[in-house]
Scaffold this motif. Structure first.
Motif, PDB file in Angstrom:
ATOM      1  N   LEU A   1      -5.514  -6.472  -2.970  1.00  0.00           N
ATOM      2  CA  LEU A   1      -4.989  -7.531  -3.834  1.00  0.00           C
ATOM      3  C   LEU A   1      -4.005  -8.438  -3.104  1.00  0.00           C
ATOM      4  O   LEU A   1      -3.890  -9.615  -3.423  1.00  0.00           O
TER       5      LEU A   1
ATOM      6  N   ARG B   1       0.835  -1.205   0.000  1.00  0.00           N
ATOM      7  CA  ARG B   1       0.000   0.000   0.000  1.00  0.00           C
ATOM      8  C   ARG B   1       0.869   1.253   0.000  1.00  0.00           C
ATOM      9  O   ARG B   1       0.593   2.221  -0.710  1.00  0.00           O
TER      10      ARG B   1
ATOM     11  N   ALA C   1       2.415   1.561  -3.497  1.00  0.00           N
ATOM     12  CA  ALA C   1       1.394   2.004  -4.456  1.00  0.00           C
ATOM     13  C   ALA C   1       1.025   3.465  -4.229  1.00  0.00           C
ATOM     14  O   ALA C   1       0.783   4.207  -5.188  1.00  0.00           O
ATOM     15  N   GLY C   2       0.994   3.898  -2.975  1.00  0.00           N
ATOM     16  CA  GLY C   2       0.667   5.285  -2.681  1.00  0.00           C
ATOM     17  C   GLY C   2       1.675   6.254  -3.277  1.00  0.00           C
ATOM     18  O   GLY C   2       1.321   7.374  -3.646  1.00  0.00           O
TER      19      GLY C   2
ATOM     20  N   ILE D   1       1.623   4.836  -7.678  1.00  0.00           N
ATOM     21  CA  ILE D   1       0.329   4.918  -8.376  1.00  0.00           C
ATOM     22  C   ILE D   1      -0.727   5.464  -7.411  1.00  0.00           C
ATOM     23  O   ILE D   1      -1.566   4.720  -6.908  1.00  0.00           O
TER      24      ILE D   1
ATOM     25  N   GLY E   1      -3.854   6.910  -5.516  1.00  0.00           N
ATOM     26  CA  GLY E   1      -5.268   6.640  -5.714  1.00  0.00           C
ATOM     27  C   GLY E   1      -5.597   5.166  -5.787  1.00  0.00           C
ATOM     28  O   GLY E   1      -6.762   4.784  -5.796  1.00  0.00           O
ATOM     29  N   ARG E   2      -4.594   4.320  -5.862  1.00  0.00           N
ATOM     30  CA  ARG E   2      -4.809   2.869  -5.975  1.00  0.00           C
ATOM     31  C   ARG E   2      -4.282   2.121  -4.757  1.00  0.00           C
ATOM     32  O   ARG E   2      -4.099   0.912  -4.798  1.00  0.00           O
ATOM     33  N   GLU E   3      -4.034   2.841  -3.657  1.00  0.00           N
ATOM     34  CA  GLU E   3      -3.425   2.219  -2.482  1.00  0.00           C
ATOM     35  C   GLU E   3      -4.307   1.127  -1.888  1.00  0.00           C
ATOM     36  O   GLU E   3      -3.832   0.043  -1.571  1.00  0.00           O
ATOM     37  N   ASP E   4      -5.606   1.416  -1.757  1.00  0.00           N
ATOM     38  CA  ASP E   4      -6.501   0.436  -1.154  1.00  0.00           C
ATOM     39  C   ASP E   4      -6.655  -0.797  -2.030  1.00  0.00           C
ATOM     40  O   ASP E   4      -6.750  -1.917  -1.528  1.00  0.00           O
ATOM     41  N   LEU E   5      -6.678  -0.593  -3.329  1.00  0.00           N
ATOM     42  CA  LEU E   5      -6.756  -1.724  -4.254  1.00  0.00           C
ATOM     43  C   LEU E   5      -5.514  -2.604  -4.121  1.00  0.00           C
ATOM     44  O   LEU E   5      -5.620  -3.831  -4.068  1.00  0.00           O
ATOM     45  N   ALA E   6      -4.338  -1.989  -4.052  1.00  0.00           N
ATOM     46  CA  ALA E   6      -3.095  -2.753  -3.900  1.00  0.00           C
ATOM     47  C   ALA E   6      -3.104  -3.542  -2.595  1.00  0.00           C
ATOM     48  O   ALA E   6      -2.723  -4.719  -2.560  1.00  0.00           O
TER      49      ALA E   6
END
Length: 182
Positions: free
Chosen positions: A43, A26, A29-30, A33, A35-40
């Motif tokens: 996953l 997370r 990703a923060g 990328i 905005g995609r931290e929670d998705l990472a």
């Protein structure tokens, strides 16, 4: 929570390690990328393969945690080259190397890879950039040196991998079995 069986404690620690891997991913990703931290995070933490692996008594989860921490530190080095970040890369890589020997191929590339990462991260050239990879390599080798010495004592070979120790164990037991059968 874990009962009397020590394997329950190991599985519990490995599930906590999966959560820590998710936190590291997370953070990565923060930065890379946004905005995609929670998705990472999801996953990693909700991946059935890593959850299944965490419920076994194999060291893969701890290896994955150390490897993710090494990647996190290397990416920190790419934007903020410092001796502290190089030390963290070496420390976490050395710990990962204690779990799996195949990390050794990456560790030997640090003197080239970390300065290249810093250059790609647009860091100004300095001695920290130039020698960061060498510092990381030396620290990783210092972390695994007691294990290399142990392997040398057990097998007579300087190696990171314990394959020689396993072969020695199997050969000794095969010789013992053969003596008992004849």
């Amino acid at each position: 929570i874990v009962g009397d069986d020590p394997s329950g404690l190991i599985v519990t620690l490995q599930i906590l390690a999966v959560l820590l891997i998710g936190v590291l991913v997370r953070a990565i990703a923060g930065h890379w990328i946004p905005g995609r931290e929670d998705l990472a995070f999801a996953l990693i933490v909700l991946n059935p393969n890593i959850i299944g692996t965490a419920h076994t008594l194999l060291p893969m989860t701890f290896y994955s945690l150390a490897f993710a921490a090494a990647i996190w530190a290397a990416l920190r080095f790419s934007t903020r080259p410092s001796v502290q970040n190089a030390l963290l890369v070496g420390l976490f890589s050395g710990i990962a190397l204690l779990f799996r020997g195949d990390m050794k191929y990456l560790v030997y590339l640090f003197p080239v890879a970390l300065p290249l990462l810093a250059w790609l991260g647009r860091a100004r050239f300095s001695w920290r950039v130039a020698f960061g990879g060498t510092i990381a390599l030396v620290v990783a080798l210092l972390v695994v040196s007691p294990w290399i010495v142990q392997n040398n004592i057990a097998t007579g070979k300087m190696s990171i991998s314990a394959g020689g120790v396993a072969a020695l164990f199997i050969a000794s037991n095969a010789a013992l079995l053969e003596k008992r059968l004849h």
